[in-house]
Scaffold this motif. Structure first.
Motif, short mmCIF file in Angstrom:
data_model
loop_
_atom_site.label_atom_id
_atom_site.label_comp_id
_atom_site.label_asym_id
_atom_site.label_seq_id
_atom_site.Cartn_x
_atom_site.Cartn_y
_atom_site.Cartn_z
N GLY A 122 2.40 -8.86 2.07
CA GLY A 122 1.69 -7.77 2.18
C GLY A 122 2.30 -6.75 3.23
N ARG A 123 1.96 -5.56 3.08
CA ARG A 123 2.34 -4.42 4.08
C ARG A 123 1.26 -3.44 4.45
N THR A 124 1.27 -3.28 5.54
CA THR A 124 0.20 -2.03 6.09
C THR A 124 0.85 -0.70 5.95
N VAL A 125 -0.02 0.34 5.29
CA VAL A 125 0.28 1.67 5.52
C VAL A 125 -0.84 2.46 5.89
N LEU A 126 -0.68 3.50 6.52
CA LEU A 126 -1.98 4.48 6.84
C LEU A 126 -2.08 5.40 5.94
N ALA A 127 -3.38 5.74 5.49
CA ALA A 127 -3.83 6.68 4.64
C ALA A 127 -4.19 7.80 5.49
N ILE A 128 -3.45 8.87 5.62
CA ILE A 128 -3.85 9.88 6.53
C ILE A 128 -3.57 11.30 5.82
N ALA A 129 -4.62 12.24 5.80
CA ALA A 129 -4.61 13.35 5.42
C ALA A 129 -3.86 13.50 3.95
N GLY A 130 -4.34 12.47 3.17
CA GLY A 130 -3.72 12.61 1.73
C GLY A 130 -2.03 11.76 1.51
N ARG A 131 -1.59 11.38 2.74
CA ARG A 131 -0.29 10.85 2.83
C ARG A 131 -0.62 9.29 3.16
N ARG A 132 0.61 8.67 2.69
CA ARG A 132 0.62 7.04 2.91
C ARG A 132 1.81 6.99 3.90
N VAL A 133 1.57 6.74 4.98
CA VAL A 133 2.51 6.58 6.27
C VAL A 133 2.86 5.04 6.43
N PRO A 134 3.82 4.55 6.13
CA PRO A 134 4.33 3.16 6.39
C PRO A 134 4.30 2.85 7.75
#
Length: 154
Positions: A122-134
Motif C-alpha cells: 500500500g501507499r498513502t496519499v493525501l486528499a486535499i482540495a480535490g487533489r491527491r498528494v503523494p
C-alpha cells in the motif's frame, strides 16, 4: 522510480471482499527513521463486511518488530482501535478512505494492491482540495488472523 513504487505499480487485482473478516499485520516502509520512532513501525488493520460496505480500522500494537506476531494494545479493556476507514474499489486495487474520521486523518487515503507472494502493498496519499498528494509512505500487509473484535463505527 523507487523499488517500493515499482512493486506497487506491478500490483495485481484486489477487491474489498478479499479483505473482509481478517486482521492484517502491517509494517511501514519509506518513512524517515525519526518519524517511525515518533509514531510506529508496525501496526495492524482489521476489515469487516458491514451491510453493503467493507469497512475497517487500525489497531495500536506492541512494537515487537517486523515479523513478530501481532499483539494488539488494550485501552479500557478492549482492543485499541482508531483510524476508521471505508474500503472502496480503485483501479486494480482498493482504497481505504479515512474521510469519515475527525481531525488530520480525514485527508488520508491508503491505496492497496496484491503482490505475487500473497502480501499486499500500500501507499498513502493525501486528499486535499480535490487533489491527491503523494507521500513517501508505503507499507506491506500480511494476513494475520480472523477478526475477533469488531470495533464500533466512530
Amino acid at each position: 522510480m523507487t523499488d517500493l513504487a515499482a512493486q506497487f505499480a506491478a500490483g495485481t487485482a484486489l477487491a474489498p471482499d478479499d479483505l473482509a473478516g481478517y486482521v492484517f499485520a502491517g509494517v511501514s516502509l519509506g518513512m524517515p527513521r525519526w518519524f517511525e520512532r515518533a509514531t510506529w513501525k508496525t501496526f495492524a488493520k482489521a476489515f469487516v463486511r458491514d451491510g453493503d460496505v467493507v469497512r475497517g480500522w487500525n489497531y495500536r500494537v506492541e512494537q515487537d518488530g517486523e515479523g513478530a506476531p501481532v499483539r494488539v494494545r488494550q485501552r479500557r479493556g478492549v482492543p485499541w482501535a482508531f483510524g476508521h476507514f471505508v474500503v472502496r474499489p480503485r483501479g486494480v486495487g482498493v482504497e481505504l478512505d479515512f474521510s469519515a474520521e475527525r481531525g488530520p486523518m480525514a485527508v488520508l487515503r491508503d491505496e492497496l494492491v496484491a503482490m505475487p507472494d500473497g502480501r499486499l502493498i500500500g501507499r498513502t496519499v493525501l486528499a486535499i482540495a480535490g487533489r491527491r498528494v503523494p507521500t513517501p509512505s508505503y507499507f506491506i500487509l500480511t494476513r494475520d488472523s480472523p477478526v475477533l473484535h469488531v470495533a464500533p463505527r466512530p
